[in-house]
Design a protein around this motif. Structure first.
Motif, PDB file in Angstrom:
ATOM      1  N   ILE A 181       0.838  -1.207   0.000  1.00 17.34           N
ATOM      2  CA  ILE A 181       0.000   0.000   0.000  1.00 17.34           C
ATOM      3  C   ILE A 181       0.869   1.252   0.000  1.00 17.34           C
ATOM      4  O   ILE A 181       0.586   2.229  -0.719  1.00 17.34           O
ATOM      5  CB  ILE A 181      -0.940  -0.021   1.210  1.00 17.34           C
ATOM      6  CG1 ILE A 181      -1.957  -1.161   1.067  1.00 17.34           C
ATOM      7  CG2 ILE A 181      -1.662   1.314   1.352  1.00 17.34           C
ATOM      8  CD1 ILE A 181      -2.837  -1.352   2.285  1.00 17.34           C
ATOM      9  N   ALA A 182       1.956   1.241   0.789  1.00 12.86           N
ATOM     10  CA  ALA A 182       2.822   2.412   0.881  1.00 12.86           C
ATOM     11  C   ALA A 182       3.503   2.708  -0.452  1.00 12.86           C
ATOM     12  O   ALA A 182       3.529   3.861  -0.909  1.00 12.86           O
ATOM     13  CB  ALA A 182       3.863   2.201   1.974  1.00 12.86           C
ATOM     14  N   VAL A 183       4.042   1.683  -1.095  1.00  9.03           N
ATOM     15  CA  VAL A 183       4.741   1.892  -2.365  1.00  9.03           C
ATOM     16  C   VAL A 183       3.768   2.317  -3.454  1.00  9.03           C
ATOM     17  O   VAL A 183       4.047   3.239  -4.243  1.00  9.03           O
ATOM     18  CB  VAL A 183       5.503   0.616  -2.776  1.00  9.03           C
ATOM     19  CG1 VAL A 183       6.106   0.769  -4.172  1.00  9.03           C
ATOM     20  CG2 VAL A 183       6.599   0.301  -1.768  1.00  9.03           C
ATOM     21  N   ARG A 184       2.614   1.665  -3.517  1.00 13.20           N
ATOM     22  CA  ARG A 184       1.620   2.040  -4.524  1.00 13.20           C
ATOM     23  C   ARG A 184       1.187   3.487  -4.343  1.00 13.20           C
ATOM     24  O   ARG A 184       1.028   4.233  -5.312  1.00 13.20           O
ATOM     25  CB  ARG A 184       0.403   1.121  -4.431  1.00 13.20           C
ATOM     26  CG  ARG A 184       0.543  -0.232  -5.117  1.00 13.20           C
ATOM     27  CD  ARG A 184       0.600  -0.122  -6.625  1.00 13.20           C
ATOM     28  NE  ARG A 184      -0.445   0.715  -7.150  1.00 13.20           N
ATOM     29  CZ  ARG A 184      -1.700   0.318  -7.374  1.00 13.20           C
ATOM     30  NH1 ARG A 184      -2.022  -0.939  -7.143  1.00 13.20           N
ATOM     31  NH2 ARG A 184      -2.596   1.147  -7.850  1.00 13.20           N
ATOM     32  N   ALA A 185       0.982   3.907  -3.107  1.00 16.01           N
ATOM     33  CA  ALA A 185       0.550   5.279  -2.846  1.00 16.01           C
ATOM     34  C   ALA A 185       1.630   6.276  -3.255  1.00 16.01           C
ATOM     35  O   ALA A 185       1.332   7.329  -3.846  1.00 16.01           O
ATOM     36  CB  ALA A 185       0.202   5.447  -1.370  1.00 16.01           C
ATOM     37  N   LEU A 186       2.886   5.964  -2.952  1.00 13.88           N
ATOM     38  CA  LEU A 186       3.983   6.861  -3.309  1.00 13.88           C
ATOM     39  C   LEU A 186       4.081   7.044  -4.818  1.00 13.88           C
ATOM     40  O   LEU A 186       4.213   8.166  -5.324  1.00 13.88           O
ATOM     41  CB  LEU A 186       5.304   6.319  -2.757  1.00 13.88           C
ATOM     42  CG  LEU A 186       5.516   6.462  -1.247  1.00 13.88           C
ATOM     43  CD1 LEU A 186       6.782   5.721  -0.824  1.00 13.88           C
ATOM     44  CD2 LEU A 186       5.618   7.932  -0.859  1.00 13.88           C
ATOM     45  N   VAL A 187       4.006   5.935  -5.550  1.00 11.35           N
ATOM     46  CA  VAL A 187       4.120   6.021  -7.013  1.00 11.35           C
ATOM     47  C   VAL A 187       2.906   6.723  -7.602  1.00 11.35           C
ATOM     48  O   VAL A 187       3.023   7.585  -8.475  1.00 11.35           O
ATOM     49  CB  VAL A 187       4.283   4.609  -7.620  1.00 11.35           C
ATOM     50  CG1 VAL A 187       4.207   4.673  -9.145  1.00 11.35           C
ATOM     51  CG2 VAL A 187       5.604   3.994  -7.184  1.00 11.35           C
ATOM     52  N   GLU A 188       1.724   6.365  -7.105  1.00  8.74           N
ATOM     53  CA  GLU A 188       0.486   6.894  -7.681  1.00  8.74           C
ATOM     54  C   GLU A 188       0.322   8.386  -7.417  1.00  8.74           C
ATOM     55  O   GLU A 188      -0.110   9.136  -8.314  1.00  8.74           O
ATOM     56  CB  GLU A 188      -0.698   6.124  -7.107  1.00  8.74           C
ATOM     57  CG  GLU A 188      -2.019   6.446  -7.768  1.00  8.74           C
ATOM     58  CD  GLU A 188      -3.079   5.410  -7.454  1.00  8.74           C
ATOM     59  OE1 GLU A 188      -4.239   5.801  -7.263  1.00  8.74           O
ATOM     60  OE2 GLU A 188      -2.742   4.208  -7.391  1.00  8.74           O
ATOM     61  N   LEU A 189       0.662   8.831  -6.222  1.00 10.22           N
ATOM     62  CA  LEU A 189       0.403  10.217  -5.853  1.00 10.22           C
ATOM     63  C   LEU A 189       1.563  11.153  -6.150  1.00 10.22           C
ATOM     64  O   LEU A 189       1.353  12.330  -6.478  1.00 10.22           O
ATOM     65  CB  LEU A 189       0.051  10.303  -4.365  1.00 10.22           C
ATOM     66  CG  LEU A 189      -1.200   9.537  -3.920  1.00 10.22           C
ATOM     67  CD1 LEU A 189      -1.381   9.646  -2.416  1.00 10.22           C
ATOM     68  CD2 LEU A 189      -2.437  10.039  -4.651  1.00 10.22           C
ATOM     69  N   PHE A 190       2.804  10.649  -6.034  1.00 11.34           N
ATOM     70  CA  PHE A 190       3.957  11.541  -6.125  1.00 11.34           C
ATOM     71  C   PHE A 190       4.836  11.301  -7.353  1.00 11.34           C
ATOM     72  O   PHE A 190       5.752  12.094  -7.603  1.00 11.34           O
ATOM     73  CB  PHE A 190       4.811  11.408  -4.860  1.00 11.34           C
ATOM     74  CG  PHE A 190       4.062  11.762  -3.608  1.00 11.34           C
ATOM     75  CD1 PHE A 190       3.762  13.082  -3.321  1.00 11.34           C
ATOM     76  CD2 PHE A 190       3.630  10.779  -2.736  1.00 11.34           C
ATOM     77  CE1 PHE A 190       3.062  13.416  -2.163  1.00 11.34           C
ATOM     78  CE2 PHE A 190       2.933  11.098  -1.584  1.00 11.34           C
ATOM     79  CZ  PHE A 190       2.648  12.433  -1.298  1.00 11.34           C
ATOM     80  N   ALA A 191       4.599  10.234  -8.102  1.00  7.92           N
ATOM     81  CA  ALA A 191       5.416   9.977  -9.291  1.00  7.92           C
ATOM     82  C   ALA A 191       4.584  10.040 -10.571  1.00  7.92           C
ATOM     83  O   ALA A 191       4.965  10.725 -11.529  1.00  7.92           O
ATOM     84  CB  ALA A 191       6.103   8.617  -9.181  1.00  7.92           C
ATOM     85  N   ARG A 192       3.447   9.345 -10.602  1.00  8.55           N
ATOM     86  CA  ARG A 192       2.662   9.262 -11.830  1.00  8.55           C
ATOM     87  C   ARG A 192       2.272  10.625 -12.420  1.00  8.55           C
ATOM     88  O   ARG A 192       2.379  10.801 -13.639  1.00  8.55           O
ATOM     89  CB  ARG A 192       1.404   8.417 -11.613  1.00  8.55           C
ATOM     90  CG  ARG A 192       0.617   8.163 -12.894  1.00  8.55           C
ATOM     91  CD  ARG A 192      -0.724   7.521 -12.609  1.00  8.55           C
ATOM     92  NE  ARG A 192      -0.579   6.245 -11.932  1.00  8.55           N
ATOM     93  CZ  ARG A 192      -1.595   5.602 -11.369  1.00  8.55           C
ATOM     94  NH1 ARG A 192      -2.815   6.130 -11.388  1.00  8.55           N
ATOM     95  NH2 ARG A 192      -1.405   4.445 -10.772  1.00  8.55           N
TER      96      ARG A 192
END
Length: 330
Positions: A203-214
């Motif tokens: 959940i943490a990694v998905r949130a980081l990529v989805e909110l701050f990278a994508r």
């Protein structure tokens, strides 16, 4: 070794397959109903006529779109169930793969049978990963089919949740989740803690990529057009809109998260001139323009490739670390 791995994990694979069939039993009827309504109502033909132009006259499709949305927009929340499938693969297929063996002590017997630890872990990951790959491809294709009418009706394919359950990204998420579960098992060495670690970390990694990278994979585009233009931004183009609003003559954003249309005779204040006068009185000197910052729909596959590449790279890294950790297990 392959046969042994299958016998050890066939129950998880069968339960996963059964869960997908149960989900399909819900999605297929609703998907068929949505597609039938989408075409029979004339909405499909209307949206195809609009195409993907940035500025169009949306008015002809708005009434049809609103009726379709009132009936089916709430079903989009089923996409949340689809988003959970990769992490479930990591929790129930990946986490027990090493943790159960170590917790039960059976790993010592396996490693005395002429099978190296490296071969043992790679064979296990290869078989479980292959099953997860097939399942993820199947559910991604099914989700894309089910979501198509909702996506065409203005939801788009780049939006959160919609992007995450179709294309090739679910393959990357699923393999990453399995690799994460395996690594968690080498750390916790017990099944339940390994499940908890893999769930939290995923959940943490998905949130980081989805909110701050994508949002920053590619520079966003901007679109501006006069508020008295007869055309408006095409909300059916499938774009991912970051921000929108109305700017006055100084460039200040005077109406956030909204649009103003003064084209034709339907504007407030009686006609286009009256509408412009009221806008100038309320929001300052013109010319006033509708403005939006967005990612165009044709970047869907580019974004999919970038995000899938990120998670596949993380998968390779996690498997590499897991192999090294297995060599240290006594």
């Amino acid at each position: 070794m392959i046969w042994l791995t299958w016998r050890q994990h066939r129950k998880q694979a069968l339960w996963t397959g059964a869960a997908l069939l149960a989900l399909a039993a819900v999605l297929v009827p609703t998907g068929l109903a949505m597609r039938s309504t989408f075409q029979d109502s004339g909405l499909g033909a209307c949206l195809r006529a609009l195409g993907h132009a940035e500025l169009v006259d949306n008015g002809g499709c708005e009434a049809l779109s609103e009726r379709f949305g009132n009936k089916y927009d709430s079903t989009a929340f089923l996409a949340v169930l689809l988003v959970l499938l990769p992490v479930l693969a990591g929790v129930f297929l990946g986490a027990p793969l090493v943790a159960r063996e170590v917790e039960n002590g059976t790993h010592r017997l396996v490693w005395t049978q002429g099978i190296s630890r490296r071969r043992w872990i790679l064979t296990k990951f290869g078989l479980v990963g292959a099953v997860a790959l097939v399942l993820s491809v199947g559910y991604a294709l099914g989700a894309a089919w089910w979501l198509r009418p909702l996506a065409d009706n203005g939801l788009g394919r780049l939006r959160y949740l919609v992007f995450d359950v179709q294309g090739i990204a679910p393959v990357g998420y699923t393999l990453f989740a399995v690799a994460l579960g395996i690594l968690a098992g080498t750390i916790a060495r017990r099944v339940l803690p390994a499940m908890g670690i893999s769930l939290t970390a995923f959940i943490a990694v998905r949130a980081l990529v989805e909110l701050f990278a994508r949002p920053y994979f590619l520079p966003a585009k901007t679109l501006s057009y006069a508020i008295d233009s007869p055309l408006m931004a095409n909300r059916f183009a499938g774009s991912w809109i970051y921000q929108e609003g109305v700017r006055n003559g100084t460039g200040a954003l005077v109406v956030p998260d909204g649009r103003i249309g003064c084209g034709g005779d339907g504007g407030p204040g009686g006609g286009s001139a009256g509408c412009l006068a009221r806008v100038a009185q309320e929001y300052g000197p013109g010319p006033h323009t509708n403005w939006q910052e967005y990612q165009p729909a044709d970047r869907f596959w580019t974004f999919q490739a970038i995000e899938t590449g990120i998670f596949l790279a993380l998968t390779v890294l996690l498997v590499t670390v897991a192999v090294r950790r297995v060599r240290r297990i006594s």
